[in-house]
Design a protein around this motif. Structure first.
Motif, PDB file in Angstrom:
ATOM      1  N   TRP A 118       0.838  -1.204   0.000  1.00 27.98           N
ATOM      2  CA  TRP A 118       0.000   0.000   0.000  1.00 27.98           C
ATOM      3  C   TRP A 118       0.870   1.251   0.000  1.00 27.98           C
ATOM      4  CZ3 TRP A 118      -0.545   4.090   3.408  1.00 27.98           C
ATOM      5  CH2 TRP A 118      -1.667   4.913   3.226  1.00 27.98           C
ATOM      6  N   GLU A 189      -6.346   1.915   5.224  1.00 26.59           N
ATOM      7  CA  GLU A 189      -6.660   3.340   5.271  1.00 26.59           C
ATOM      8  C   GLU A 189      -7.512   3.696   6.486  1.00 26.59           C
ATOM      9  OE1 GLU A 189      -8.426   3.816   1.481  1.00 26.59           O
ATOM     10  OE2 GLU A 189      -6.516   3.592   0.395  1.00 26.59           O
ATOM     11  N   GLN A 193      -6.367   6.158   9.404  1.00 27.16           N
ATOM     12  CA  GLN A 193      -7.174   7.347   9.645  1.00 27.16           C
ATOM     13  C   GLN A 193      -7.653   7.399  11.098  1.00 27.16           C
ATOM     14  OE1 GLN A 193      -7.747   9.874   7.668  1.00 27.16           O
ATOM     15  NE2 GLN A 193      -9.242  10.969   8.934  1.00 27.16           N
TER      16      GLN A 193
END
Length: 255
Positions: A118, A189, A193
Motif C-alpha cells: 500500500w 486506510e 485514519q
C-alpha cells in the motif's frame, strides 16, 4: 475532544503518515531534486539516531509515509519531529506538517506486506508514475531489485518471501503486480485514519494487554447495566393483579 495518546507496543511495526503543510518541490514542478534527496538523507540519519528500523518508506510531494519499528514508545514521534525541525530550518516557511502525524500498529505475518505494498504504490495512486519502482523517493525499487539497498532494514515478513535476495524480490514483485484487494486497502486506510491497530481479532485481543492504550475503537452507546446481585428473579408468568381492560380512543389499554 481530547486527542488519543500514541498507540505503541514493543517490537511491533508502525505505519505512520505525515502530511506536509505545503507541497514539496519535486521534479516536474521545480528544477532539480535537491529537496527530496536532502529529506531522504536526513531521514536516514535521524532514523539511526532515534533507533527506528525503517522497513519501507515513500516520499511524495504532499506526504511522507513510513513502515518502521521504533526501539521505544517515543521513537516514531522523535524521528518525525527531528525531520520537521530540519525542514523548518531549511525552508524557513513556518509550519512543516499539516497537523499531527497519523499512525497505526501492524500485525506481523498478516498485514506487514499488505501495508508495505500500500505504501510503495502510493505514487502510482497519485499518478506520479506508472509503476512504484520507478518512483525515485521510495523503498519500492530496493524491494524489487531495481536499486541497491538504502536506508531500509527489511522486516522478517519480507525475508520470508524467499531464501535469496533474487527470490524475495521476484516474489514481492508478483505481489505488487497482483495488487491489494479493495477490502485490504480500505482496512489499511481506516486503521491509519482512525489510528487503531491493524490486525485480526486474536492480535487485537493480545495487544489490549500490552499496548499503551486500547487498540480498537470503543463501541458506541452506553454500556448495558449488569443486574444487581440482590434483585428479585423475574417471573415467567407475572400476575395481572386483576387488571381490567378498558377500551379507549387510542385502543386497548390497562389501568
Amino acid at each position: 475532544m481530547a486527542r488519543l495518546p500514541r498507540l505503541y507496543a514493543p517490537d511491533l511495526p508502525h505505519l505512520a503518515q505525515a502530511r506536509f503543510a505545503s507541497p514539496l518541490a519535486m521534479p516536474g514542478a521545480a528544477p532539480g531534486a535537491d529537496m527530496p534527496d536532502r529529506i531522504v538523507a536526513w531521514l536516514a540519519e535521524d532514523a539511526r539516531t532515534q533507533k527506528v528500523a525503517i522497513h519501507g518508506w515513500v516520499l511524495t510531494p504532499d506526504q511522507l509515509v513510513l513502515l518502521a519499528t521504533p526501539a521505544g514508545p517515543a521513537g516514531m514521534s522523535a524521528l518525525l519531529q527531528a525531520l520537521g525541525r530540519r525542514l523548518a530550518a531549511h525552508l524557513r516557511s513556518g509550519r512543516v506538517y499539516a497537523g499531527r502525524f497519523r499512525s497505526t500498529l501492524v500485525e506481523p505475518a498478516a498485514w506487514v506486506l499488505p501495508a508495505l505494498i500500500w505504501l510503495e504504490t502510493l505514487p502510482v495512486r497519485q499518478a506520479l508514475v506508472a509503476e512504484g519502482e520507478h518512483w525515485r523517493w521510495s523503498s519500492a525499487a530496493q524491494h524489487m531489485g531495481a536499486a541497491p539497498q538504502g536506508l531500509v532494514s527489511d522486516h522478517t515478513d519480507y525475508w520470508a518471501c524467499g531464501n535469496t535476495p533474487f527470490d524475495r524480490q521476484a516474489v514481492y514483485r508478483r505481489m505488487v503486480l497482483d495488487g491489494l484487494g479493495l477490502t485490504q486497502a480500505r482496512r489499511i486506510e481506516q486503521a491509519l485514519q482512525g489510528q487503531w491497530a491493524l490486525g485480526g481479532e486474536a492480535f487485537l485481543a493480545d495487544l489490549s494487554q500490552s499496548a499503551s492504550r486500547r487498540p480498537v475503537a470503543a463501541r458506541r452507546g452506553r454500556p448495558r447495566k449488569a443486574p444487581a446481585d440482590n434483585a428479585p428473579p423475574a417471573l415467567e408468568n407475572p400476575p395481572d393483579n386483576n387488571v381490567s381492560p378498558i377500551k379507549s380512543e387510542l385502543g386497548d389499554t390497562r389501568i
